[in-house]
Design an enzyme around this catalytic site. Structure first.
Site, PDB file in Angstrom:
ATOM      1  N   HIS A   1      43.566  49.213  41.322  1.00 30.32           N
ATOM      2  CA  HIS A   1      44.367  48.715  42.438  1.00 30.32           C
ATOM      3  C   HIS A   1      45.827  49.072  42.184  1.00 30.32           C
ATOM      4  CE1 HIS A   1      41.109  45.385  42.976  1.00 30.32           C
ATOM      5  NE2 HIS A   1      40.724  46.544  43.472  1.00 30.32           N
TER       6      HIS A   1
ATOM      7  N   SER B   1      42.399  46.237  37.751  1.00 26.67           N
ATOM      8  CA  SER B   1      43.478  45.830  38.646  1.00 26.67           C
ATOM      9  C   SER B   1      44.677  45.404  37.795  1.00 26.67           C
ATOM     10  CB  SER B   1      43.007  44.706  39.577  1.00 26.67           C
ATOM     11  OG  SER B   1      44.005  44.372  40.531  1.00 26.67           O
ATOM     12  N   THR B   2      45.154  44.175  37.956  1.00 27.68           N
ATOM     13  CA  THR B   2      46.337  43.725  37.226  1.00 27.68           C
ATOM     14  C   THR B   2      46.131  43.857  35.725  1.00 27.68           C
ATOM     15  OG1 THR B   2      46.787  42.133  38.981  1.00 27.68           O
ATOM     16  CG2 THR B   2      47.943  41.819  36.901  1.00 27.68           C
TER      17      THR B   2
ATOM     18  N   MET C   1      42.801  40.562  38.806  1.00 31.50           N
ATOM     19  CA  MET C   1      42.619  39.317  39.553  1.00 31.50           C
ATOM     20  C   MET C   1      41.598  39.503  40.659  1.00 31.50           C
ATOM     21  SD  MET C   1      46.046  39.004  41.964  1.00 31.50           S
ATOM     22  CE  MET C   1      47.224  39.232  40.641  1.00 31.50           C
TER      23      MET C   1
ATOM     24  N   ASP D   1      36.781  41.857  42.986  1.00 29.12           N
ATOM     25  CA  ASP D   1      36.378  43.201  43.387  1.00 29.12           C
ATOM     26  C   ASP D   1      35.663  43.900  42.233  1.00 29.12           C
ATOM     27  OD1 ASP D   1      36.155  45.532  44.924  1.00 29.12           O
ATOM     28  OD2 ASP D   1      38.083  46.310  44.206  1.00 29.12           O
TER      29      ASP D   1
END
Length: 346
Positions: A186, A160-161, A278, A281
């Protein structure tokens, strides 16, 4: 705790007002200034020394990408890019993330200004605590292992991030004959096609946005389309991509948990990694993979832009070995190669 000091840079007074309103609603954030173009922003940075900058991509006098490059080179500061969700905006944002921007948020396109930027304040606070990413050299020739021999395995990765840069770092070391690799990152809708295209130009394997029904083949990397569908692996006589349009899972679509759970039944054929991001997930899905006999690695705290997803996975017992980002590619290749010795070197 000191409040996070933010500089808002956007050529639109209306958009600056919306961003400031969103940020000022959080008591831990202070908007210390604003600017309508990079030249105004340069003076504001000197005056206010912000902790974080929100930066528009399309601006007069100098575009946001060129200004970001100057920021990261001359005065490294966490930057969150603000972009329109268009193809041009997507390509520019991917370039910005590769240059070291912390994250990106999309501008509202449906006129719903009241609900715009729902996660911006949270991302600003995470950015303020993050290490400044160092720019990668996009001209570096990918390292390729001519002796690598793939086994009958599949690689699954979730991020993600910070994942745009992390995935680039991992995939640049993959050989052209890497195992079929499926990735959920993401990312906003329309961004993943540009992201896949960028990686494809920098890496030895073919990198593409996943399509429903596409067969999983050696030497190909499949990235879940942003916010459109979940990516699963359909298990049959041959493995293939399956896109499903279910609701959010673990707060996301596409969801890393969905991807990991879909490959868990393959047991020992799966090698999986959870990278920077973050939230949580992917943690439970990774645990299912490990419990089914698959091999799992997680990015360590020191090299993660946000040590959220890999931390939760590690604490859950889903991560067999934590590794710095620079060693994850070699671990994945070793575990999925024909000469896997069953060990992951630190």
């Amino acid at each position: 705790m000191n409040r996070v000091r933010v500089l808002v840079v956007d050529d639109s007074p209306t958009m600056r007002a919306i961003i400031k309103q969103k940020l000022r609603s959080d008591p831990d954030i202070e908007v210390v200034g604003e600017a309508g173009d990079p030249y105004e922003a340069r003076e504001a940075i000197k005056t206010h020394s912000p902790d974080v900058i929100t930066l528009d991509i399309e601006m007069p006098n100098m575009n946001g990408i060129d200004f970001l490059e100057k920021i990261m080179r001359l005065r490294p500061t966490p930057v969150i890019m603000v972009s329109t969700l268009t193809q041009n905006g997507a390509s520019a944002t991917i370039e910005a993330l590769a240059l070291g921007a912390f994250d990106c948020v999309g501008k509202p396109t449906d006129g719903d200004l009241a609900n715009a930027f729902p996660n911006l304040a949270r991302k600003v606070k995470l950015a303020a605590r993050s290490p400044i990413s160092k720019r990668r050299n996009a001209s570096t020739v990918p390292q390729r292992d001519a002796n690598y021999r793939p086994a009958n395995k599949i690689i699954a990765i979730g991020s993600s991030t910070g994942g745009v840069e992390a995935l680039g770092e991992v995939l640049k070391d993959f050989p052209a004959n890497c195992p079929p690799t499926v990735i959920t990152q993401h990312m906003p809708e329309s961004f993943t096609a540009s992201f896949a295209g960028r990686l494809n130009s920098l890496c030895a394997p073919e990198v593409l946005e996943a399509k429903d029904g596409a067969p999983l083949e050696v030497g190909k990397v499949y990235i879940a389309p942003g916010r459109i569908a979940h990516l699963e692996v359909k298990i049959g006589e041959k493995l293939s991509c399956r896109l499903t349009h279910a609701d959010l899972v673990s707060g996301h679509k596409p969801s890393v948990d969905v991807l990991f759970r879909s490959v868990a039944p393959l047991g020992a054929r799966v090698v999986a990694a959870i990278l920077t991001g973050m939230g949580q997930d992917g943690a439970e899905g990774l645990l299912e993979i490990r419990n089914a006999g698959g091999r799992t690695v997680g990015q360590d705290e020191a090299t993660s832009v946000v040590y959220g997803m890999p931390r939760v996975a590690f604490e859950l017992g889903a991560v067999e070995k934590q590794l710095p980002l620079s060693k994850i590619a070699s671990a994945l290749l070793k575990l999925s190669g024909a000469e896997d010795e069953g060990r992951i070197s630190a």
